[in-house]
Write a protein that holds these residues in place. Structure first.
Motif, short mmCIF file in Angstrom:
data_model
loop_
_atom_site.label_atom_id
_atom_site.label_comp_id
_atom_site.label_asym_id
_atom_site.label_seq_id
_atom_site.Cartn_x
_atom_site.Cartn_y
_atom_site.Cartn_z
N GLN A 100 31.55 12.13 42.55
CA GLN A 100 30.77 12.99 42.99
C GLN A 100 29.63 12.09 42.52
O GLN A 100 29.66 11.80 41.26
N LYS A 101 28.92 11.19 42.75
CA LYS A 101 27.10 10.82 42.02
C LYS A 101 26.09 11.42 42.09
O LYS A 101 26.21 11.90 42.91
N GLY A 102 25.22 11.29 40.91
CA GLY A 102 24.17 12.03 41.43
C GLY A 102 24.09 12.96 39.99
O GLY A 102 25.51 12.98 39.55
N LYS A 103 23.24 14.25 40.35
CA LYS A 103 22.96 15.47 39.61
C LYS A 103 23.81 16.98 40.26
O LYS A 103 23.34 16.82 41.65
N GLY A 104 24.40 17.53 39.80
CA GLY A 104 25.06 19.00 40.65
C GLY A 104 24.38 19.96 40.34
O GLY A 104 24.44 19.53 39.22
N LEU A 105 24.68 20.84 40.81
CA LEU A 105 24.35 22.10 40.60
C LEU A 105 25.63 22.98 41.00
O LEU A 105 26.13 23.16 41.52
N PHE A 106 26.35 23.10 39.00
CA PHE A 106 28.19 23.83 39.33
C PHE A 106 27.57 25.80 39.25
O PHE A 106 27.01 25.87 38.21
N LEU A 107 28.02 26.02 40.59
CA LEU A 107 27.98 27.44 40.53
C LEU A 107 28.60 28.33 39.86
O LEU A 107 30.14 27.96 41.04
N PHE A 108 29.27 29.09 38.93
CA PHE A 108 30.20 29.68 39.24
C PHE A 108 29.87 31.59 39.24
O PHE A 108 29.01 31.75 38.84
N ASP A 109 30.59 32.42 39.95
CA ASP A 109 31.01 33.65 40.28
C ASP A 109 31.09 33.83 38.47
O ASP A 109 31.98 32.39 37.65
N ALA A 110 31.33 34.65 38.51
CA ALA A 110 32.24 34.93 37.04
C ALA A 110 33.35 36.13 36.75
O ALA A 110 34.27 35.58 36.42
N ASP A 111 33.42 37.85 36.80
CA ASP A 111 33.96 38.68 37.59
C ASP A 111 35.55 38.19 38.62
O ASP A 111 35.10 37.84 39.85
N GLU A 112 36.05 37.98 38.05
CA GLU A 112 37.66 37.12 39.04
C GLU A 112 37.71 36.33 38.81
O GLU A 112 38.67 35.48 39.83
N VAL A 113 36.38 35.39 39.00
CA VAL A 113 36.80 33.54 38.48
C VAL A 113 36.53 33.78 36.48
O VAL A 113 37.47 32.66 36.86
N LEU A 114 35.74 33.48 36.11
CA LEU A 114 36.04 33.86 34.13
C LEU A 114 37.10 34.49 34.02
O LEU A 114 37.46 34.24 33.03
N PHE A 115 36.93 35.86 34.50
CA PHE A 115 37.53 36.62 33.21
C PHE A 115 37.81 37.72 34.40
O PHE A 115 37.61 37.39 35.74
N THR A 116 38.85 38.59 33.67
CA THR A 116 39.32 39.97 35.37
C THR A 116 40.44 41.06 34.47
O THR A 116 40.29 40.34 33.09
N SER A 117 40.54 41.70 34.54
CA SER A 117 41.03 42.83 33.87
C SER A 117 42.17 42.99 34.04
O SER A 117 42.59 43.08 34.92
N ARG A 118 42.95 42.69 32.71
CA ARG A 118 44.95 43.16 32.44
C ARG A 118 44.99 44.22 32.08
O ARG A 118 44.57 44.71 31.44
N VAL A 119 46.14 44.68 32.75
CA VAL A 119 46.80 45.94 32.70
C VAL A 119 47.66 45.84 31.37
O VAL A 119 48.73 44.81 31.99
N ASN A 120 47.82 45.97 30.47
CA ASN A 120 49.54 46.01 29.82
C ASN A 120 50.34 46.53 30.37
O ASN A 120 50.31 48.18 29.85
N GLU A 121 51.83 46.28 30.37
CA GLU A 121 52.67 46.53 31.60
C GLU A 121 53.25 48.06 30.77
O GLU A 121 53.95 49.33 30.60
N GLU A 122 53.25 47.92 28.80
CA GLU A 122 53.75 48.75 28.11
C GLU A 122 53.20 49.89 28.38
O GLU A 122 53.65 51.65 28.09
N ALA B 213 27.88 41.45 28.00
CA ALA B 213 29.16 42.20 27.42
C ALA B 213 30.39 41.35 27.87
O ALA B 213 30.89 40.88 26.59
N ARG B 214 30.26 41.09 29.04
CA ARG B 214 32.18 40.81 29.19
C ARG B 214 32.35 39.35 28.78
O ARG B 214 32.92 38.91 28.84
N LEU B 215 31.13 38.16 29.26
CA LEU B 215 31.28 37.59 28.25
C LEU B 215 31.63 37.20 26.68
O LEU B 215 32.55 36.18 26.14
N LYS B 216 30.85 38.03 25.87
CA LYS B 216 31.57 38.01 24.61
C LYS B 216 32.61 38.65 24.30
O LYS B 216 33.42 38.12 23.73
N ALA B 217 33.42 39.68 25.03
CA ALA B 217 34.29 40.11 25.08
C ALA B 217 35.14 39.23 25.46
O ALA B 217 36.40 39.10 24.22
N ILE B 218 35.17 37.86 25.80
CA ILE B 218 36.11 36.62 26.09
C ILE B 218 36.38 35.92 25.31
O ILE B 218 36.99 34.91 25.12
N SER B 219 35.04 36.01 24.40
CA SER B 219 34.24 35.01 23.81
C SER B 219 33.66 33.63 23.75
O SER B 219 34.75 32.37 22.97
#
Length: 250
Positions: free
Chosen positions: A39-61, A101-107
């Motif tokens: 794609q040429k030109g200037k783009g606006l890249f829009l991200f959701d955060a929860d369940e896209v950048l990060f999510t909650s993972r369960v330790n199975e143990e 706070a969640r962004l900080k949690a995933i550094s």
């Protein structure tokens, strides 16, 4: 006056017809890089955060829950987008403070984003993202040749697509599915713990009321949850089509 009215109607129709929408379902955030090379030109890249950048993972143990990235090199992909001269924006229904706070949690440093558009958990769940995007485009003073939007919830994707069409802004939209296996195991643990809290006499009224419709949808009795689904695999057969936010929010 009728002539002017017809001209305005024609403009609206013409705008909607020419605003292209390209949608793809993907389990890999890396797929958006194809837009950078095509794609040429200037783009606006829009991200959701929860369940896209990060999510909650369960330790199975021990069944502890932690917040984890869904893509290891987020810094790399965000930097590549901005080096091309595009804008990178988070658009979320959540509270900004919670997101930070969640962004900080995933550094992941907030400086990798040009803006954060947050609905602060207000407004109609299905249309508010589109509204705050429209407000942002009207007040930012910036113009874009195209937009990219990635979200895990199809109604949000449809809403953003509709707004982009109204604004004659071509959009490449992605429905992200890479979170699903992690999310479904988290839901299983969430509901087990919710049942335990109810049985111990804790007040879970607010959380329970949020998911009553979804419990009914999947024919789940929360008071008999562990007995009906003693294993995650047994639960998985019941909720094969489960997506966020059902059973944890709606």
């Amino acid at each position: 006056m009728k002539f002017i009215h017809y001209i305005l109607v024609f403009i609206v129709i013409f705008t909607n017809v020419n605003a292209s929408v390209t949608r793809k379902e993907t389990p890999n955030l890396f797929d958006i890089k194809e837009i950078l090379s095509t794609q040429k030109g200037k783009g606006l890249f829009l991200f959701d955060a929860d369940e896209v950048l990060f999510t909650s993972r369960v330790n199975e143990e021990d069944e502890t829950v932690s917040l984890v990235r869904l893509y290891e090199d987020l810094e790399g992909i965000l930097s590549d987008i901005r080096k091309k001269g595009h804008s990178v924006v988070i658009i979320t229904y959540n509270y900004r403070a919670t997101l930070e706070a969640r962004l900080k949690a995933i550094s992941l440093d907030i400086s990798y984003f040009d803006h954060i558009l947050s609905a602060e958990m207000t407004g109609d769940l299905y249309t508010t993202k589109g509204r705050i995007l429209k407000d942002y485009l009207a007040t930012s003073g910036k113009s874009y040749n195209f937009a990219m939007f990635i979200d895990n919830f199809p109604p949000f994707v449809r809403n953003i697509e509709q707004v982009c069409q109204e604004l004659n802004l071509p959009v490449f939209s992605f429905i992200y599915t890479g979170y699903l296996s992690v999310y479904k195991r988290y839901v299983y643990t969430y509901l087990k713990n919710l049942q335990a809290e109810i049985q111990s006499g804790k007040d879970v009224g607010n959380r329970l009321s949020r998911i009553q419709k979804s419990l009914k949808r999947y024919n789940i009795d929360i008071l008999e949850f562990k007995e009906a689904y003693p294993t995650y695999d047994a639960f998985l057969q019941r909720i094969e089509d489960l997506i966020w936010p059902y059973l944890t929010y709606l």
